[in-house]
Design a protein around this motif. Sequence first.
Motif, PDB file in Angstrom:
ATOM      1  N   SER A   1       0.923  -1.516   0.330  1.00 23.69           N
ATOM      2  CA  SER A   1      -0.068  -0.083  -0.262  1.00 23.69           C
ATOM      3  C   SER A   1       0.913   1.441  -0.199  1.00 23.69           C
ATOM      4  CB  SER A   1      -1.179  -0.349   1.173  1.00 23.69           C
ATOM      5  OG  SER A   1      -1.618  -1.165   1.299  1.00 23.69           O
TER       6      SER A   1
ATOM      7  N   GLU B   1      -8.867   4.207  -0.578  1.00 25.43           N
ATOM      8  CA  GLU B   1      -8.150   2.742   0.004  1.00 25.43           C
ATOM      9  C   GLU B   1      -7.463   2.253   0.338  1.00 25.43           C
ATOM     10  OE1 GLU B   1     -10.541   0.291  -3.426  1.00 25.43           O
ATOM     11  OE2 GLU B   1     -10.614  -1.318  -1.051  1.00 25.43           O
ATOM     12  N   LEU B   2      -6.328   3.013   0.133  1.00 21.96           N
ATOM     13  CA  LEU B   2      -5.073   2.358   0.272  1.00 21.96           C
ATOM     14  C   LEU B   2      -5.268   2.929   1.428  1.00 21.96           C
ATOM     15  CD1 LEU B   2      -2.563   2.749  -3.572  1.00 21.96           C
ATOM     16  CD2 LEU B   2      -3.034   0.366  -1.767  1.00 21.96           C
TER      17      LEU B   2
ATOM     18  N   ASN C   1      -6.822   3.292   3.384  1.00 21.29           N
ATOM     19  CA  ASN C   1      -7.698   2.776   4.810  1.00 21.29           C
ATOM     20  C   ASN C   1      -7.510   1.308   4.511  1.00 21.29           C
ATOM     21  OD1 ASN C   1      -9.889   4.925   4.488  1.00 21.29           O
ATOM     22  ND2 ASN C   1     -10.549   3.416   2.897  1.00 21.29           N
ATOM     23  N   ILE C   2      -6.668   0.694   4.069  1.00 16.24           N
ATOM     24  CA  ILE C   2      -6.101  -0.618   4.463  1.00 16.24           C
ATOM     25  C   ILE C   2      -5.017  -0.574   4.466  1.00 16.24           C
ATOM     26  CG2 ILE C   2      -4.406  -2.436   3.339  1.00 16.24           C
ATOM     27  CD1 ILE C   2      -6.084  -1.652   0.483  1.00 16.24           C
TER      28      ILE C   2
ATOM     29  N   GLU D   1      -6.853  -0.577   8.538  1.00 15.32           N
ATOM     30  CA  GLU D   1      -6.570  -1.648   8.864  1.00 15.32           C
ATOM     31  C   GLU D   1      -5.865  -2.530   8.974  1.00 15.32           C
ATOM     32  OE1 GLU D   1     -10.446  -1.334   5.571  1.00 15.32           O
ATOM     33  OE2 GLU D   1      -8.996  -3.068   5.541  1.00 15.32           O
ATOM     34  N   GLN D   2      -5.055  -2.148   8.648  1.00 15.14           N
ATOM     35  CA  GLN D   2      -3.876  -3.551   9.441  1.00 15.14           C
ATOM     36  C   GLN D   2      -3.215  -2.714  10.933  1.00 15.14           C
ATOM     37  OE1 GLN D   2      -3.670  -5.905   7.167  1.00 15.14           O
ATOM     38  NE2 GLN D   2      -5.090  -4.536   5.830  1.00 15.14           N
TER      39      GLN D   2
ATOM     40  N   SER E   1      -7.835  -7.456   2.133  1.00 13.90           N
ATOM     41  CA  SER E   1      -6.853  -6.335   1.779  1.00 13.90           C
ATOM     42  C   SER E   1      -6.292  -6.344   0.861  1.00 13.90           C
ATOM     43  CB  SER E   1      -6.422  -6.210   3.294  1.00 13.90           C
ATOM     44  OG  SER E   1      -6.137  -6.797   3.961  1.00 13.90           O
TER      45      SER E   1
ATOM     46  N   ARG F   1      -7.920  -6.517  -2.595  1.00 13.13           N
ATOM     47  CA  ARG F   1      -8.214  -4.759  -3.001  1.00 13.13           C
ATOM     48  C   ARG F   1      -7.114  -4.882  -3.275  1.00 13.13           C
ATOM     49  NH1 ARG F   1     -10.025  -3.474   3.025  1.00 13.13           N
ATOM     50  NH2 ARG F   1     -10.043  -1.806   1.792  1.00 13.13           N
ATOM     51  N   ILE F   2      -5.623  -4.967  -3.179  1.00 17.50           N
ATOM     52  CA  ILE F   2      -3.869  -4.376  -3.186  1.00 17.50           C
ATOM     53  C   ILE F   2      -3.613  -5.122  -4.701  1.00 17.50           C
ATOM     54  CG2 ILE F   2      -1.229  -4.035  -2.819  1.00 17.50           C
ATOM     55  CD1 ILE F   2      -2.588  -4.448   0.769  1.00 17.50           C
TER      56      ILE F   2
ATOM     57  N   ILE G   1      -5.369  -3.292  -7.117  1.00 18.27           N
ATOM     58  CA  ILE G   1      -5.028  -1.791  -8.041  1.00 18.27           C
ATOM     59  C   ILE G   1      -3.330  -2.364  -8.203  1.00 18.27           C
ATOM     60  CG2 ILE G   1      -3.978   0.018  -6.793  1.00 18.27           C
ATOM     61  CD1 ILE G   1      -5.998  -0.108  -4.230  1.00 18.27           C
TER      62      ILE G   1
ATOM     63  N   ASN H   1       6.312  -4.626  -4.593  1.00 20.78           N
ATOM     64  CA  ASN H   1       5.414  -4.757  -5.775  1.00 20.78           C
ATOM     65  C   ASN H   1       6.144  -4.601  -7.024  1.00 20.78           C
ATOM     66  OD1 ASN H   1       3.686  -4.543  -3.767  1.00 20.78           O
ATOM     67  ND2 ASN H   1       3.062  -2.246  -4.094  1.00 20.78           N
TER      68      ASN H   1
END
Lengths: 434, 118
Positions: A227, A246-247, A249-250, A253-254, B8, B11-12, B15, B103
């Motif tokens: 992220s 979104e990233l 939020n991720i 969350e982590q 999660s 989701r990553i 993207i 990544n």
Amino acid sequence: MAGKIEPVEYFEIPKITKKGKERIIDWHNTILKDEQGNIYATLSSGLDITERKQAEQKLKESEKLYKKISYDLDIILDGVPGLIFYKDTENNFIRVNKYVADAHNMTKEELAGKSCFDIYPHDQAQTYWDDDLEVIKSGKPKLFIEEPWDTDKGRRWVSTSKIPFVDEKGEIIGIIGFSIDITERKKAEEKLKESEEKYRVAYNRAEFYKDIFAHDINNLLQNIKSSMELLSTYKNIPEKSDEVNELTNIIEEQVVRGTKLVWNIRKLSQIEETESSLEPVEIFQVLKEAINFIQKSYHNKDIEIQIDSQIKQGFVQANGLLLDLFENILFNAVKHNENPKIEISVKASKADKDGKKYLKFEFLDNGIGVPDALKEQLFKDISSIKRKTKGMGLGLLLVSKILSIYEGQIWVEDKIKGDSSKGSNFIILLPEVL
Amino acid sequence: MIVEDELSILRIYKILLSSSGFEIIGMAKNGEEAVNMYKSFLKKPDIIIMDHRMPVKDGIEATREILQIDKNTKNIFASADITVEKLAVSSGALSFKIKPFDNECLINNIKETLGMKP
């Protein structure tokens, strides 16, 4: 030989023969008197009693020797720190040492002639007798038999060796047994076994936690790392603002997940290391606290948690872990949900099961659901086996342990029966305090 | 195709792979779902990114079953469980990425596997 005979004079004297050998002569002298009492003669007779005297002497020595051997044997047998016994072929004791007698609160003489069946419970006596018969029939020793020995002071353990008791003709006339009390050794072995078992369990548990912890932490780090890398690429690109949100939020969350992971590890070790004392706790108050915690933790998520209940108050035997129980079930429902809006409904009701009164809580969510194949293995305690496929995470493991302390139950069903992809229904039962 | 039980991470991946020009044709949340999904594809994926530790069926078992369907399937393992690296490779994984990885490293690995220029 009329007239009164005076008492016989008797003596034994050694005499040397012409060949120079000594013989023992037994002399009898008698005085012969007439009617007036005058001595008129003496009567002497001599009998060679050398062989008889030698035989008597040998017998005396033999008796003395026997007494000494018997005395020495008693001293030896009674001084041995173990049970020594002779038995005949009919299972009767011929002789026992003091150790055996004392152990049975009897004298050695009282035990002689008694059978094992007179002293021990039938099954135990039969086992002893079976061993005796094996030795008697085979003529071979049976050594180091480890067996229980029930005494007035409780069960003890002995190591017994039995050898054939053979007479001078070589015939087996019984057995000679020798037992050493190995109770202390057995106790030490038991303690060692218990200690090894505890160590094994502790080792497996530590390995299990280490494994889950390392795996889950690496996953968390992967999420944060990926992220962050993507965020650094997108941060100045306006059209990527959705991805940036979104990233972000991720990552948040982590952090929540990581905190929860560390918290759960601490709680699990607490459960395993300390005794829990329970007291009546109002459960709805705790449930509301848990809901607040989840909503605060995931403030960036659209989460709706509703309590659907006719009951407004209820008590269960619990402690501070009740909050962890609810938080983990709710946390699980949020974690495994990919909907933009997470919906959780908590249904509370009363339930009777196996004659016991319970408070029943159903946590229905719109998450990804639990596949049928996973439903049964989800709550198995897998801390002692190596994880091949992922089952219960630490959160549900903690839930399961807390419920076992509370004597509660948990299982999972489909929210919509027959379709596991439409969300799950985690159901818990807690004994109600009336 | 992505096989991963962590939402999660999914989701990553979504993207990351989309921004790198790849099309995700399927996302499975466990090994069993992956095998069933693979069977249902008319056009098979060029590459599968496979997690290992998942509910119901793990990544190694799923890889073996998928390779039985098509032995030419290209498969990269991405797991936090380093203990299964050898087993994954011997079961047919072309490479093994241990989490946490960069990544860029994953994207380059995918491109290499597909014979594209990094």
